[in-house]
Design a protein around this motif. Structure first.
Motif, PDB file in Angstrom:
ATOM      1  N   PRO A 166       0.831  -1.215   0.000  1.00 21.27           N
ATOM      2  CA  PRO A 166       0.000   0.000   0.000  1.00 21.27           C
ATOM      3  C   PRO A 166       0.865   1.265   0.000  1.00 21.27           C
ATOM      4  O   PRO A 166       1.895   1.332   0.670  1.00 21.27           O
ATOM      5  CB  PRO A 166      -0.809  -0.118   1.301  1.00 21.27           C
ATOM      6  N   LEU A 203      -3.165   2.697  -1.070  1.00 24.32           N
ATOM      7  CA  LEU A 203      -3.682   1.786  -2.092  1.00 24.32           C
ATOM      8  C   LEU A 203      -2.555   1.031  -2.773  1.00 24.32           C
ATOM      9  O   LEU A 203      -1.491   1.589  -3.042  1.00 24.32           O
ATOM     10  CB  LEU A 203      -4.476   2.566  -3.148  1.00 24.32           C
ATOM     11  N   THR A 204      -2.810  -0.236  -3.085  1.00 27.87           N
ATOM     12  CA  THR A 204      -1.881  -1.030  -3.876  1.00 27.87           C
ATOM     13  C   THR A 204      -2.211  -0.846  -5.362  1.00 27.87           C
ATOM     14  O   THR A 204      -3.241  -0.250  -5.717  1.00 27.87           O
ATOM     15  CB  THR A 204      -2.009  -2.513  -3.534  1.00 27.87           C
ATOM     16  N   ASP A 207      -5.482  -2.309  -6.095  1.00 21.20           N
ATOM     17  CA  ASP A 207      -6.566  -1.364  -5.794  1.00 21.20           C
ATOM     18  C   ASP A 207      -6.742  -0.359  -6.934  1.00 21.20           C
ATOM     19  O   ASP A 207      -7.875  -0.039  -7.327  1.00 21.20           O
ATOM     20  CB  ASP A 207      -6.274  -0.608  -4.496  1.00 21.20           C
ATOM     21  N   ALA A 260       3.123   3.448   3.564  1.00 23.32           N
ATOM     22  CA  ALA A 260       1.800   2.865   3.768  1.00 23.32           C
ATOM     23  C   ALA A 260       0.939   3.541   4.826  1.00 23.32           C
ATOM     24  O   ALA A 260      -0.252   3.220   4.927  1.00 23.32           O
ATOM     25  CB  ALA A 260       1.943   1.381   4.124  1.00 23.32           C
TER      26      ALA A 260
END
Length: 286
Positions: A166, A203-204, A207, A260
């Motif tokens: 993330p 967000l990754t 995502d 993150a």
């Protein structure tokens, strides 16, 4: 006098615009490598002087009379980057600046997996040794970079990237406004590194791909490329090997959670919620 370096760049230019909304133009100066590119600012009453982090004598002229100086970090990595930052810091001290503000990154650490964050940590050490008050803006990772990585998926439906983690993707515009607030108003003063100045969510790329699928109505698939294959692909496309390794290290650092953790500081400075990645992606698609 408030001096902003790198004022013709993406972040520096936006900072100057937001600073001009808060203070008179005759209190703002810019230090730029090519004054011709800042003619529009000069026409508005901003003091424009030539200055380069590789030329101390020129910086002395560019920084003359400054109470506060914003050093926008150079857009490269490695020891030469830190050397240039040290030159700028020394020039700010010699000019009698009462505070240096510096654009760093939330993951700044001498043990970061990402070279840029190690450079920021080394620059913060130089700031701490300068003998004058300083503020290091621990900015969230630029959302524009994340959307650039996502671009192949937007175009072709699939984005192949190394395993990630993330990331608190954050808009340039929000970071610019926060910097302007800090430069213009001593009430918003931070001593040393700020808390993370980030968007509200981490967000990754999975995502981001899901969000892109939702907004476009087309499936955008995120696949995982082995680190070595990603690096080789970049090199085959003409990216220098050192740069390819630096880009890969963004993902290595993200896997370790270095980008993150969102924080409330940016929203508090702005007096509103930061712009969401959803909004930024919608604008990119438009």
């Amino acid at each position: 006098m408030i001096i902003v370096t790198g004022a013709t760049g993406q972040l520096g230019g936006q900072i100057v615009e937001r600073l001009l909304a808060r203070v008179p133009a005759d209190r703002v100066g810019v230090s730029v490598r090519d004054p011709k590119k800042a003619q529009a600012l000069a026409d508005r009453g901003v003091r424009v002087r030539q200055g380069s982090f590789t030329e101390p004598d020129g910086l002395a002229h560019a920084f003359e009379g400054a109470a506060r100086i914003l050093i926008v970090s150079v857009d490269r990595m490695g020891e030469e980057t830190v050397r240039q930052h040290r030159t700028a810091i020394a020039a700010a001290v010699a000019a009698g600046a009462r505070r240096i503000v510096y654009t760093a990154q939330m993951g700044a650490s001498p043990t970061s997996r990402f070279q840029a964050c190690r450079d920021h940590a080394a620059t913060e050490e130089a700031l701490a040794a300068s003998g004058i008050p300083w503020t290091s803006l621990r900015n969230g990772f630029h959302a524009a970079s994340g959307l650039d990585f996502l671009a192949p998926g937007l175009a072709g439906g699939e984005v192949a990237l190394p395993a990630d983690g993330p990331v608190c993707w954050t808009a340039h515009a929000d970071l610019a406004e926060a910097a302007a607030v800090i430069l213009a108003d001593e009430a918003h003063r931070f001593e040393g590194p700020t808390p993370p100045l980030t968007g509200t969510e981490a967000l990754t790329f999975a995502d981001l791909a899901a969000l892109a699928s939702e907004l476009t109505g087309r499936t955008v698939t995120r696949t995982t490329a082995p680190d070595a294959a990603f690096r080789a692909h970049l090199v085959a496309g003409g990216v220098p090997a050192e740069t390819a390794g630096q880009l890969l290290s963004i993902f290595t650092a993200a896997r370790e959670g270095e980008f993150a953790t969102p924080g409330p500081a940016l929203a508090q400075l702005l007096g509103r919620e930061p712009v969401s990645v959803r909004t930024l992606l919608r604008e990119r698609l438009a």
